[in-house]
Write an enzyme that holds these catalytic residues in place. Sequence first.
Site, PDB file in Angstrom:
ATOM      1  N   VAL A  56       0.832  -1.137  -0.142  1.00  0.00           N
ATOM      2  CA  VAL A  56      -0.258   0.018  -0.084  1.00  0.00           C
ATOM      3  C   VAL A  56       0.836   1.244  -0.028  1.00  0.00           C
ATOM      4  O   VAL A  56       1.677   1.249   0.950  1.00  0.00           O
ATOM      5  CB  VAL A  56      -0.868  -0.029   1.284  1.00  0.00           C
ATOM      6  CG1 VAL A  56      -1.867   1.168   1.177  1.00  0.00           C
ATOM      7  CG2 VAL A  56      -1.621  -1.184   1.261  1.00  0.00           C
ATOM      8  N   GLU A  57       0.865   1.947  -1.191  1.00  0.00           N
ATOM      9  CA  GLU A  57       1.859   2.964  -1.179  1.00  0.00           C
ATOM     10  C   GLU A  57       1.113   4.409  -0.633  1.00  0.00           C
ATOM     11  O   GLU A  57      -0.225   4.179  -0.475  1.00  0.00           O
ATOM     12  CB  GLU A  57       2.202   3.266  -2.813  1.00  0.00           C
ATOM     13  CG  GLU A  57       3.041   2.109  -3.271  1.00  0.00           C
ATOM     14  CD  GLU A  57       3.409   2.407  -4.708  1.00  0.00           C
ATOM     15  OE1 GLU A  57       4.039   1.724  -4.989  1.00  0.00           O
ATOM     16  OE2 GLU A  57       2.892   3.223  -5.315  1.00  0.00           O
ATOM     17  N   ASN A  58       1.770   5.553  -0.379  1.00  0.00           N
ATOM     18  CA  ASN A  58       1.062   6.623   0.011  1.00  0.00           C
ATOM     19  C   ASN A  58       2.221   7.845  -0.805  1.00  0.00           C
ATOM     20  O   ASN A  58       3.116   7.758  -0.990  1.00  0.00           O
ATOM     21  CB  ASN A  58       1.487   6.638   1.406  1.00  0.00           C
ATOM     22  CG  ASN A  58       0.890   7.859   2.376  1.00  0.00           C
ATOM     23  OD1 ASN A  58       1.194   9.140   2.040  1.00  0.00           O
ATOM     24  ND2 ASN A  58      -0.171   7.584   3.019  1.00  0.00           N
ATOM     25  N   SER A  60       3.091  10.213   0.508  1.00  0.00           N
ATOM     26  CA  SER A  60       4.396  10.585   1.340  1.00  0.00           C
ATOM     27  C   SER A  60       5.143   9.001   1.365  1.00  0.00           C
ATOM     28  O   SER A  60       5.155   8.302   2.029  1.00  0.00           O
ATOM     29  CB  SER A  60       3.880  10.868   2.717  1.00  0.00           C
ATOM     30  OG  SER A  60       5.171  10.772   3.759  1.00  0.00           O
ATOM     31  N   TYR A  61       6.099   9.018   0.247  1.00  0.00           N
ATOM     32  CA  TYR A  61       6.590   7.542  -0.033  1.00  0.00           C
ATOM     33  C   TYR A  61       6.955   6.729   1.388  1.00  0.00           C
ATOM     34  O   TYR A  61       6.684   5.513   1.114  1.00  0.00           O
ATOM     35  CB  TYR A  61       7.751   7.882  -0.848  1.00  0.00           C
ATOM     36  CG  TYR A  61       7.326   8.250  -2.215  1.00  0.00           C
ATOM     37  CD1 TYR A  61       6.170   8.090  -2.834  1.00  0.00           C
ATOM     38  CD2 TYR A  61       8.191   8.975  -3.082  1.00  0.00           C
ATOM     39  CE1 TYR A  61       5.650   8.745  -4.164  1.00  0.00           C
ATOM     40  CE2 TYR A  61       7.920   9.541  -4.123  1.00  0.00           C
ATOM     41  CZ  TYR A  61       6.760   9.196  -4.871  1.00  0.00           C
ATOM     42  OH  TYR A  61       6.387  10.024  -6.034  1.00  0.00           O
ATOM     43  N   CYS A  66       5.060  -2.587   2.971  1.00  0.00           N
ATOM     44  CA  CYS A  66       5.189  -3.886   1.875  1.00  0.00           C
ATOM     45  C   CYS A  66       4.226  -4.833   2.065  1.00  0.00           C
ATOM     46  O   CYS A  66       3.553  -4.768   3.197  1.00  0.00           O
ATOM     47  CB  CYS A  66       6.551  -4.422   1.932  1.00  0.00           C
ATOM     48  SG  CYS A  66       7.713  -3.052   1.756  1.00  0.00           S
ATOM     49  N   GLU A  68       4.529  -8.104   2.561  1.00  0.00           N
ATOM     50  CA  GLU A  68       4.995  -8.980   3.575  1.00  0.00           C
ATOM     51  C   GLU A  68       4.618  -8.423   4.958  1.00  0.00           C
ATOM     52  O   GLU A  68       4.085  -9.463   5.858  1.00  0.00           O
ATOM     53  CB  GLU A  68       6.526  -9.463   3.616  1.00  0.00           C
ATOM     54  CG  GLU A  68       6.818  -9.735   2.241  1.00  0.00           C
ATOM     55  CD  GLU A  68       7.237  -8.950   0.915  1.00  0.00           C
ATOM     56  OE1 GLU A  68       7.881  -9.364   0.128  1.00  0.00           O
ATOM     57  OE2 GLU A  68       6.754  -7.777   1.244  1.00  0.00           O
ATOM     58  N   CYS A 100      12.422  -7.132   0.387  1.00  0.00           N
ATOM     59  CA  CYS A 100      13.186  -6.203   0.873  1.00  0.00           C
ATOM     60  C   CYS A 100      13.972  -6.659   2.066  1.00  0.00           C
ATOM     61  O   CYS A 100      13.416  -7.223   2.718  1.00  0.00           O
ATOM     62  CB  CYS A 100      12.769  -4.883   0.718  1.00  0.00           C
ATOM     63  SG  CYS A 100      11.576  -4.533   2.193  1.00  0.00           S
TER      64      CYS A 100
END
Length: 175
Positions: A56-58, A60-61, A66, A68, A100
């Site tokens: 789930v991205e945002n 505000s990176y 992630c 997992e 990652c």
Amino acid sequence: MSPQSSEQHTLDAPALDKLFAAAITYRDRAYAPYSKFRVGAALLGSDGQIYGGCNVENASYGAGICAERTAITKAVSEGQKKFLAVAVTSDIPSPAISPCGICRQFLREFLEPHVPIYFISGTYSSTLNSGGYPDWLDDRTGEEAKKHVKMMTMEEVLPESFGPDHLGLAVTDQK
């Protein structure tokens, strides 16, 4: 990564296919409008349930999460802290992606060293045999399998790692 023999796998082909399908379903639910890099993860709990998550991205990176970590957080919030297998997938056709660094450490908190982690390429075959799963899952060491799935244990994914055992805890000790 060396190929693993089918004797090292504890899940049968139909169970693996179910776990892989769950990871793909969660990947398809990802919210990735910025990177367009969708990831899904599925965890097989010791209770037999599959717990999943997506990235789930945002805007505000740094606030994104992630797949997992989403899956583990979801499972722990539902009372599950012990896992038998993990599957991770993305849209990338080949090679399959692996978690990652922060996700590797997050997984390490809850996985025993021998737990298998399956990295599924975006080309995972959905051609099913009469048993309801792809034929090549019966021989996971074959060339067709290598096109779609890599398997490593937690210990191989994060060797020489630091975890709760170094602090005198086991996951089951935590309240």
